[in-house]
Write a protein that holds these residues in place. Structure first.
Motif, short mmCIF file in Angstrom:
data_model
loop_
_atom_site.label_atom_id
_atom_site.label_comp_id
_atom_site.label_asym_id
_atom_site.label_seq_id
_atom_site.Cartn_x
_atom_site.Cartn_y
_atom_site.Cartn_z
N MET A 291 7.44 39.74 38.83
CA MET A 291 8.84 40.10 38.76
C MET A 291 9.08 41.44 39.45
O MET A 291 10.04 41.59 40.18
CB MET A 291 9.30 40.17 37.31
N LYS A 292 8.20 42.39 39.20
CA LYS A 292 8.37 43.71 39.82
C LYS A 292 8.28 43.61 41.33
O LYS A 292 9.05 44.25 42.05
CB LYS A 292 7.32 44.68 39.29
N GLU A 293 7.37 42.79 41.81
CA GLU A 293 7.21 42.62 43.25
C GLU A 293 8.46 41.98 43.86
O GLU A 293 8.92 42.39 44.92
CB GLU A 293 5.97 41.76 43.54
N TRP A 294 9.00 40.97 43.21
CA TRP A 294 10.23 40.34 43.70
C TRP A 294 11.37 41.35 43.74
O TRP A 294 12.14 41.39 44.68
CB TRP A 294 10.63 39.17 42.81
N GLN A 295 11.49 42.14 42.68
CA GLN A 295 12.56 43.13 42.60
C GLN A 295 12.41 44.19 43.70
O GLN A 295 13.41 44.62 44.27
CB GLN A 295 12.59 43.80 41.23
N GLU A 296 11.17 44.59 43.99
CA GLU A 296 10.95 45.56 45.06
C GLU A 296 11.30 44.97 46.43
O GLU A 296 11.85 45.65 47.28
CB GLU A 296 9.49 46.03 45.05
N GLN A 297 10.97 43.70 46.64
CA GLN A 297 11.26 43.05 47.91
C GLN A 297 12.74 42.78 48.10
O GLN A 297 13.24 42.79 49.23
CB GLN A 297 10.49 41.73 48.03
N ASN A 298 13.46 42.52 47.02
CA ASN A 298 14.90 42.19 47.07
C ASN A 298 15.65 43.00 46.03
O ASN A 298 16.02 42.47 44.98
CB ASN A 298 15.10 40.69 46.82
N GLN B 287 10.68 34.08 20.08
CA GLN B 287 11.15 34.50 21.39
C GLN B 287 10.86 33.38 22.36
O GLN B 287 9.72 33.05 22.63
CB GLN B 287 10.41 35.78 21.78
N LYS B 288 11.91 32.79 22.92
CA LYS B 288 11.75 31.66 23.83
C LYS B 288 11.78 32.13 25.28
O LYS B 288 12.49 33.07 25.62
CB LYS B 288 12.85 30.64 23.60
N PHE B 289 11.02 31.45 26.13
CA PHE B 289 10.95 31.77 27.55
C PHE B 289 12.31 31.58 28.22
O PHE B 289 12.99 30.58 27.99
CB PHE B 289 9.91 30.87 28.22
N LEU B 290 12.70 32.55 29.05
CA LEU B 290 13.93 32.44 29.83
C LEU B 290 13.78 33.25 31.10
O LEU B 290 13.38 34.42 31.06
CB LEU B 290 15.13 32.94 29.02
N LEU B 291 14.10 32.64 32.23
CA LEU B 291 14.11 33.30 33.52
C LEU B 291 15.43 32.97 34.20
O LEU B 291 15.77 31.80 34.37
CB LEU B 291 12.95 32.83 34.40
N VAL C 216 15.56 28.97 34.32
CA VAL C 216 14.52 28.12 33.75
C VAL C 216 14.35 28.56 32.31
O VAL C 216 14.32 29.76 32.02
CB VAL C 216 13.18 28.31 34.50
N MET C 217 14.24 27.58 31.42
CA MET C 217 14.10 27.92 30.01
C MET C 217 13.07 27.05 29.34
O MET C 217 12.62 26.06 29.91
CB MET C 217 15.45 27.78 29.31
N GLN C 218 12.71 27.44 28.15
CA GLN C 218 11.68 26.74 27.40
C GLN C 218 12.16 25.39 26.89
O GLN C 218 11.41 24.42 26.86
CB GLN C 218 11.24 27.61 26.23
N TYR D 129 17.52 39.75 38.24
CA TYR D 129 16.50 39.01 37.53
C TYR D 129 16.59 39.32 36.04
O TYR D 129 16.81 40.45 35.65
CB TYR D 129 15.09 39.43 37.99
N PHE D 130 16.41 38.28 35.24
CA PHE D 130 16.23 38.45 33.80
C PHE D 130 15.02 37.62 33.43
O PHE D 130 14.96 36.43 33.75
CB PHE D 130 17.46 37.98 33.02
N PHE D 131 14.06 38.23 32.77
CA PHE D 131 12.86 37.52 32.35
C PHE D 131 12.53 37.88 30.91
O PHE D 131 12.50 39.04 30.55
CB PHE D 131 11.68 37.90 33.26
#
Length: 127
Positions: free
Chosen positions: A1-8, A49-53, A105-107, A13-15
């Protein structure tokens, strides 16, 4: 996530990672009765805590702002991928065709999680 945020850096993003440890969440910490402070722990149902992106590019935000005032469509891919994680696309009708303006994307396909993802997108697009 950090790499994506640095590139764009203009993308959003919410993770939230999955956590299978369920706890009873206290609703109140303390209540005063007859001038004596008494600690009372009221609990809500078990909360995990459910997965969410959630992801949205700056280009997608621009399209949503331009074409999303009339109608937005929510497209769900159910059981079409090798993984059992539901993938949702928020789309708008542009002057040419339909374009995806956010995805998440979610759980599971629970109403509360879908609502939460749409609220995040709403916060990113206040207009």
């Amino acid at each position: 996530m950090k790499e994506w945020q640095e590139q764009n850096p203009s993308d959003k993003y919410f993770f939230r990672k999955y956590n299978d440890i369920c706890e009873e969440a206290p609703e109140k910490d303390s209540v005063e009765e007859d001038n004596d402070a008494e600690e009372i722990k009221l609990t809500s149902p078990l909360s995990c805590q459910k997965f969410l992106l959630v992801h949205q590019t700056s280009w997608q935000r621009r399209l949503l702002g331009k074409y999303g005032n009339d109608i937005c469509l929510l497209y769900a891919t159910c059981k079409t991928t090798r993984y059992s994680l539901p993938l949702f696309f928020l789309a708008v009708k542009t002057n040419v065709d339909y374009q995806v303006v956010a995805k998440f994307v979610m759980q599971d396909e629970g109403t509360e999680t879908i609502k939460e993802a749409l609220e995040i997108i709403k916060e990113w697009n206040p207009d």
